[in-house]
Design a protein around this motif. Structure first.
Motif, PDB file in Angstrom:
ATOM      1  N   UNK A   1      47.091  57.019  40.468  1.00  0.00           N
ATOM      2  CA  UNK A   1      47.740  57.789  39.403  1.00  0.00           C
ATOM      3  C   UNK A   1      47.103  59.163  39.253  1.00  0.00           C
ATOM      4  N   UNK A   2      45.763  59.176  39.339  1.00  0.00           N
ATOM      5  CA  UNK A   2      45.065  60.455  39.201  1.00  0.00           C
ATOM      6  C   UNK A   2      45.466  61.399  40.324  1.00  0.00           C
ATOM      7  N   UNK A   3      45.473  60.864  41.542  1.00  0.00           N
ATOM      8  CA  UNK A   3      45.821  61.730  42.675  1.00  0.00           C
ATOM      9  C   UNK A   3      47.272  62.184  42.591  1.00  0.00           C
ATOM     10  N   UNK A   4      48.134  61.281  42.146  1.00  0.00           N
ATOM     11  CA  UNK A   4      49.536  61.675  41.988  1.00  0.00           C
ATOM     12  C   UNK A   4      49.651  62.763  40.936  1.00  0.00           C
ATOM     13  N   UNK A   5      48.867  62.620  39.868  1.00  0.00           N
ATOM     14  CA  UNK A   5      48.918  63.592  38.780  1.00  0.00           C
ATOM     15  C   UNK A   5      48.463  64.968  39.210  1.00  0.00           C
ATOM     16  N   UNK A   6      47.538  65.010  40.166  1.00  0.00           N
ATOM     17  CA  UNK A   6      47.088  66.309  40.633  1.00  0.00           C
ATOM     18  C   UNK A   6      48.177  67.025  41.404  1.00  0.00           C
ATOM     19  N   UNK A   7      49.011  66.259  42.070  1.00  0.00           N
ATOM     20  CA  UNK A   7      50.028  66.908  42.884  1.00  0.00           C
ATOM     21  C   UNK A   7      51.284  67.209  42.085  1.00  0.00           C
ATOM     22  N   UNK A   8      51.661  66.292  41.245  1.00  0.00           N
ATOM     23  CA  UNK A   8      52.955  66.449  40.613  1.00  0.00           C
ATOM     24  C   UNK A   8      52.982  65.669  39.300  1.00  0.00           C
ATOM     25  N   UNK A   9      52.935  66.417  38.208  1.00  0.00           N
ATOM     26  CA  UNK A   9      52.865  65.744  36.917  1.00  0.00           C
ATOM     27  C   UNK A   9      54.156  65.007  36.561  1.00  0.00           C
ATOM     28  N   UNK A  10      55.278  65.568  37.002  1.00  0.00           N
ATOM     29  CA  UNK A  10      56.561  64.917  36.720  1.00  0.00           C
ATOM     30  C   UNK A  10      56.602  63.549  37.401  1.00  0.00           C
ATOM     31  N   UNK A  11      56.017  63.584  38.604  1.00  0.00           N
ATOM     32  CA  UNK A  11      56.065  62.401  39.456  1.00  0.00           C
ATOM     33  C   UNK A  11      55.487  61.182  38.756  1.00  0.00           C
ATOM     34  N   UNK A  12      54.277  61.337  38.147  1.00  0.00           N
ATOM     35  CA  UNK A  12      53.659  60.139  37.591  1.00  0.00           C
ATOM     36  C   UNK A  12      54.428  59.608  36.399  1.00  0.00           C
ATOM     37  N   UNK A  13      55.074  60.486  35.644  1.00  0.00           N
ATOM     38  CA  UNK A  13      55.856  59.928  34.550  1.00  0.00           C
ATOM     39  C   UNK A  13      57.088  59.229  35.104  1.00  0.00           C
ATOM     40  N   UNK A  14      57.581  59.755  36.236  1.00  0.00           N
ATOM     41  CA  UNK A  14      58.719  59.088  36.871  1.00  0.00           C
ATOM     42  C   UNK A  14      58.323  57.706  37.378  1.00  0.00           C
ATOM     43  N   UNK A  15      57.051  57.559  37.751  1.00  0.00           N
ATOM     44  CA  UNK A  15      56.579  56.267  38.222  1.00  0.00           C
ATOM     45  C   UNK A  15      56.347  55.286  37.072  1.00  0.00           C
ATOM     46  N   UNK A  16      56.607  55.724  35.872  1.00  0.00           N
ATOM     47  CA  UNK A  16      56.469  54.836  34.731  1.00  0.00           C
ATOM     48  C   UNK A  16      55.059  54.738  34.192  1.00  0.00           C
ATOM     49  N   UNK A  17      54.215  55.724  34.527  1.00  0.00           N
ATOM     50  CA  UNK A  17      52.851  55.723  34.012  1.00  0.00           C
ATOM     51  C   UNK A  17      52.848  56.405  32.648  1.00  0.00           C
ATOM     52  N   UNK A  18      52.116  55.821  31.703  1.00  0.00           N
ATOM     53  CA  UNK A  18      51.997  56.447  30.393  1.00  0.00           C
ATOM     54  C   UNK A  18      50.999  57.605  30.509  1.00  0.00           C
ATOM     55  N   UNK A  19      51.542  58.818  30.645  1.00  0.00           N
ATOM     56  CA  UNK A  19      50.679  59.972  30.908  1.00  0.00           C
ATOM     57  C   UNK A  19      49.672  60.178  29.802  1.00  0.00           C
ATOM     58  N   UNK A  20      50.130  60.037  28.552  1.00  0.00           N
ATOM     59  CA  UNK A  20      49.218  60.398  27.481  1.00  0.00           C
ATOM     60  C   UNK A  20      48.030  59.448  27.453  1.00  0.00           C
ATOM     61  N   UNK A  21      48.265  58.189  27.810  1.00  0.00           N
ATOM     62  CA  UNK A  21      47.142  57.241  27.898  1.00  0.00           C
ATOM     63  C   UNK A  21      46.217  57.599  29.058  1.00  0.00           C
ATOM     64  N   UNK A  22      46.834  57.951  30.185  1.00  0.00           N
ATOM     65  CA  UNK A  22      46.044  58.322  31.360  1.00  0.00           C
ATOM     66  C   UNK A  22      45.144  59.515  31.052  1.00  0.00           C
ATOM     67  N   UNK A  23      45.725  60.509  30.374  1.00  0.00           N
ATOM     68  CA  UNK A  23      44.959  61.705  30.030  1.00  0.00           C
ATOM     69  C   UNK A  23      43.803  61.377  29.103  1.00  0.00           C
ATOM     70  N   UNK A  24      44.084  60.554  28.096  1.00  0.00           N
ATOM     71  CA  UNK A  24      43.027  60.187  27.160  1.00  0.00           C
ATOM     72  C   UNK A  24      41.906  59.445  27.886  1.00  0.00           C
TER      73      UNK A  24
END
Lengths: 307, 247, 326
Positions: free
Chosen positions: A170-193
């Motif tokens: 998830x972290x690596x995906x987030x570095x490349x494309x932030x839209x992508x990880x939310x599309x993958x169903x990851x809770x971004x705000x939790x990941x960031x926290x």
């Protein structure tokens, strides 16, 4: 100059480098994934050190104070992320610099209010007191070896976390494309926290470990914060590998530079001049290193090339 | 009629594919010359060679009698090539006037002047006014570019190109995505501009091409198979065959 | 009628008259405060030229402030002690003459800005922020570890430099010199911002491709702006050292760079008078809260955070908006 001294300085540089890695790993992840410049990372380092010192004063236990350092820093980090930092993810760099600068003012003054202006001290536990023979005839501080050891474990842990786990993906995906990880169903705000919390915990731990060698005082975080920034810029923002290599590089160059340059200059000029000129140059060395690397590679050693 | 741009025996191969097959072509003063052709005919390869973005294998490109075949893109722009991109690229935070003024400052090389007020520099006002009138945006000169419609941004793009005082303008699908009445407006603008600067027009909309182009060249498989006025092209059998698939 | 112009003129005029009244009622401390406000705003106006108009976030403008301070201090201390500063190609004892000191300051700060600019402007975004910071830190650590001029402790210069026989040790006279500089700098920056160069500079902040495509080299525009900016901030450093008659490495510290950015933000980003309003607010805030608690920076932190998160546009922006809503 003796070989023993040189080896000791080398180990000091390595130890410093590993501590810098604890600081810069969190910083580079936070920037790489959330796109946030966090100047207040040094405050988390300071908070870790003060939590450790306070715990130590109450319970007189080094191990308990280590535990306190990273948990308190993580808690403060998570609270700050949830209340303030998350409003900054979509802001420009200037806003991020300003708000996190203001957080430094806030935390520094708050800590000074609570603990006063005098430095606090942490004691090395019995187990790590004294020196140990590392090579035949060469002794080195057990505590500093312990710091190198902790740094190494955390480096291995981080590389495993990023390289092998689901969170790492998830972290690596987030570095490349932030839209992508939310599309993958990851809770971004939790990941960031979570990520911010991990960064804060590492900074807090570094604060306690370094605070034991030096003193625990307000303003201790900023010099090391700036070094951590130098490191992530040299290593390439967002790259853990870059941060690791640059940390060791900066730790060694800084420590050995301050030690070797005056010594080399002594051969050409009188000792007092050599000392003053040498220490002036030695203290500038890593900034010169950074400038050179950025001139050669404007996005750092392992940074993504700008389009 | 003066030949502004002349292309002589231009050839370009990509491996086994012939992208430009001995192209001869010219753009004259006062005209809108449309370049049409089915997809994959080699239009964009030709444009890139004209702009100097890719280099031809052989042949010559001549601008006002100067052989520019080996010139870099910047130097071609300097000599008077203006190109309006398909993607609109104006400074959104500037007003229309400021966008054109910036181009004028670039053209006149006054960008190191930090003591004169923008209101007082000689060249600016009248020239920019005439450009803005031509592109029909004079009434909105103080509007921020970010507030403009898609079509108005296109118009502004053309205004910026004009401010650079070009020898020719290359318009790459200027009508794409525009509504019918916007297209009509653009046609009027182009017909006005062509008297100052000849236009090389790449356009898919055949109604537009047939109504405003003075001459049309048809590119098929890297070769210009026909060149002439709208009516000549419309009645050309080869064109009908290659382009419309019917004879 | 509240307009940016009126707010600006009113603030200039009130600073001037508060100083006159302070002199009349014998309040030298207030005059010193006003001089400080002016000097800080000059420094921030310099930074605002690149930050507010060119969107170049320099986090190292303390380098120019500090260099200006050190150049002035070193010239003055040598003149005071009649100590040789350079012996080749000619003998030079430093100088106590303001004009000479300012000339040297402008020269060296421009030179430093040229150097920093050439390297830093190759990068952008966060790398630019960090490399400017790194240059300032380089100078900071150099100043700390270089013992000839006081190292960590800095040094005192005892008397202010002389300006056409005016008694600069008298607070109000020195205030007038600072005020005069402020007017000059405000005049110059408003000229620059409204010039063809200024338009090109403002364009670089939005769209480099477009700037290039109309035949303007954005690097050169930014570099020239950076040099002007460094020189202006350097002058502020020179005046600041003269005001306090003291030079220290803290002039070069990164907190100083951060504060300059804060002045700009509080006043209103990209407004010519923004830094003046911001610096005035900052100093007033420090005095007011500082008299209640030594921990006033806690409140400063809260104010900055709220300004960024909720009141973008700073004080001037807020006043203009407030009027619109009425």
């Amino acid at each position: 100059m003796t070989a023993e001294l040189l080896i000791e300085q080398f180990l000091n540089g390595l130890q410093f480098g590993f501590m810098l890695f604890l600081m810069s790993a969190g910083l580079t992840l936070i920037f790489g994934v959330m796109g946030l410049i966090n100047l207040a990372h040094g405050s988390l380092y300071m908070i870790g050190a003060f939590s450790a010192a306070a715990t130590f004063a109450f319970f007189n236990s080094f191990w308990l104070s280590l535990l306190a350092s990273f948990s308190c820093a993580a808690i403060v980090g998570i609270v700050v992320e949830k209340t303030i930092i998350r409003k900054l993810y979509n802001r420009d760099h200037l806003d991020q610099v300003l708000v996190t600068f203001a957080l430094i003012l806030f935390f520094s003054e708050l800590v000074r209010w609570i603990f006063g202006a005098f430095p606090l001290y942490l004691d090395v536990p019995e187990l790590l007191n004294g020196s140990i023979e590392v090579f035949s005839g060469i002794y080195y501080s057990k505590y500093r070896l312990f710091i190198i050891f902790v740094g190494l474990i955390i480096a291995v842990f981080l590389f495993f976390l990023i390289g092998k786990t689901n969170l790492g993906i998830q972290i690596r995906a987030g570095q490349h494309d932030r839209e992508m990880i939310s599309a993958l169903g990851v809770d971004i705000s939790k990941l960031y926290t979570l990520l911010f919390g991990i960064g804060a915990a590492l900074a807090g731990l570094a604060g306690a470990l370094i605070g034991t060698i030096q003193s625990v005082e307000v303003g201790m975080g900023e010099p090391i914060l700036i070094l951590a920034f130098v490191i992530i810029v040299i290593g390439g923002i967002g790259s853990i590998k870059g941060a690791f290599i640059a940390s060791l590089l900066v730790g060694l160059v800084d420590t050995l530079g301050r030690f070797l340059i005056p010594w080399v200059l002594q051969t050409v000029t009188n000792p007092s001049d050599a000392m003053s000129v040498g220490s002036a140059i030695g203290s500038m060395l890593i900034y010169i290193l950074m400038a050179i690397i950025l001139i050669l590679k404007p996005t750092g050693l392992y940074g993504k090339q700008l389009s | 009629m003066n030949k502004i741009l002349k292309i002589v025996n231009l050839k370009k191969n990509f491996g086994a594919i012939t992208a430009s097959n001995d192209i001869n072509f010219c753009l004259e003063t006062g005209e809108i010359h449309a370049l049409i052709g089915p997809n994959g005919a080699g239009k964009s390869t030709l444009i890139k060679q004209i702009m100097g973005e890719i280099k031809q294998d052989s042949g010559e490109i001549i601008l006002n009698g100067i052989n520019i075949s080996n010139f870099k893109t910047e130097d071609r722009i300097h000599l008077g090539f203006a190109r309006s991109f398909q993607i609109t690229d104006v400074i959104l935070d500037f007003t229309i006037f400021q966008n054109v003024l910036l181009a004028k400052i670039g053209k006149e090389k006054t960008f190191y002047n930090f003591y004169s007020s923008l209101d007082s520099i000689e060249f600016s006002f009248e020239e920019i006014k005439s450009i803005l009138i031509k592109i029909d945006l004079w009434d909105k000169k103080e509007t921020a570019a970010s507030l403009l419609s898609h079509g108005e941004r296109r118009q502004l793009e053309i205004g910026i190109a004009l401010a650079l005082d070009p020898k020719l303008i290359l318009l790459d699908e200027p009508m794409a995505g525009l509504s019918l009445d916007k297209i009509e407006k653009m046609k009027v603008i182009f017909n006005q501009i062509k008297n100052d600067v000849p236009i090389l027009l790449i356009e898919h909309n055949m109604d537009v091409v047939f109504s405003i182009a003075d001459r049309i060249s048809v590119l098929v498989n890297g070769k210009i198979i026909a060149s002439g006025s709208s009516s000549e092209i419309k009645s050309n059998l080869d064109v009908r065959k290659a382009y419309l698939g019917t004879a | 009628m509240i307009s940016e112009k009126n707010i600006s003129y009113i603030s200039l005029i009130s600073i001037f008259f508060i100083a006159i009244f302070s002199e009349y009622f014998n309040e030298p401390y207030l005059i010193t405060l006003l001089s400080r406000i002016i000097i800080f705003s000059i420094a921030a106006i310099g930074l605002n030229l690149v930050l507010g108009f060119g969107n170049l976030i320099s986090f190292g403008h303390a380098a120019f402030f500090g260099l200006g301070g050190y150049v002035s201090g070193i010239l003055a201390i040598h003149a005071f002690n009649s100590e040789l500063l350079i012996s080749w190609p000619f003998l030079f004892n430093g100088s106590n003459n303001s004009l000479i000191i300012w000339l040297f300051t402008i020269f060296f700060c421009s030179l430093l800005a040229l150097l920093v600019g050439v390297f830093s402007l190759r990068t952008s975004g966060v790398y630019f922020i960090m490399i400017t910071l790194a240059f300032a830190q380089m100078l900071y650590y150099f100043a700390i570890s270089w013992p000839s001029y006081g190292g960590e402790d800095g040094f005192s210069i005892y008397v202010r430099s002389t300006f056409f026989g005016i008694n600069t040790m008298k607070g109000i006279n020195f205030f007038f010199i600072c005020f005069f500089w402020l007017l000059i700098i405000l005049f110059i920056t408003s000229k620059i911002v409204n010039s063809p160069f200024g338009l090109a500079l403002r364009a670089t902040r939005f769209n480099l491709t477009r700037v290039r495509s109309v035949g303007i080299n954005p690097f050169r525009i930014q570099l020239l702006a950076f040099v002007l900016s460094g020189a202006i901030t350097g002058i502020a450093g020179s005046l600041y050292v003269d005001l306090n008659r003291f030079v220290s490495p803290s002039l070069l510290s990164w907190q100083m760079s951060g504060e300059f950015i804060v002045f700009i933000l509080i006043g209103g980003l990209g407004r010519i008078y923004g830094p003046l309003i911001g610096a005035a607010f900052f100093v007033a805030f420090e005095q007011f809260f500082g008299s209640y608690t030594e921990h006033w920076q806690i409140f400063l932190g809260i104010i900055i955070i709220s300004t960024v998160l909720f009141a973008k546009g700073g004080i001037i922006g807020f006043m203009l908006k407030y009027q619109k809503n009425e």
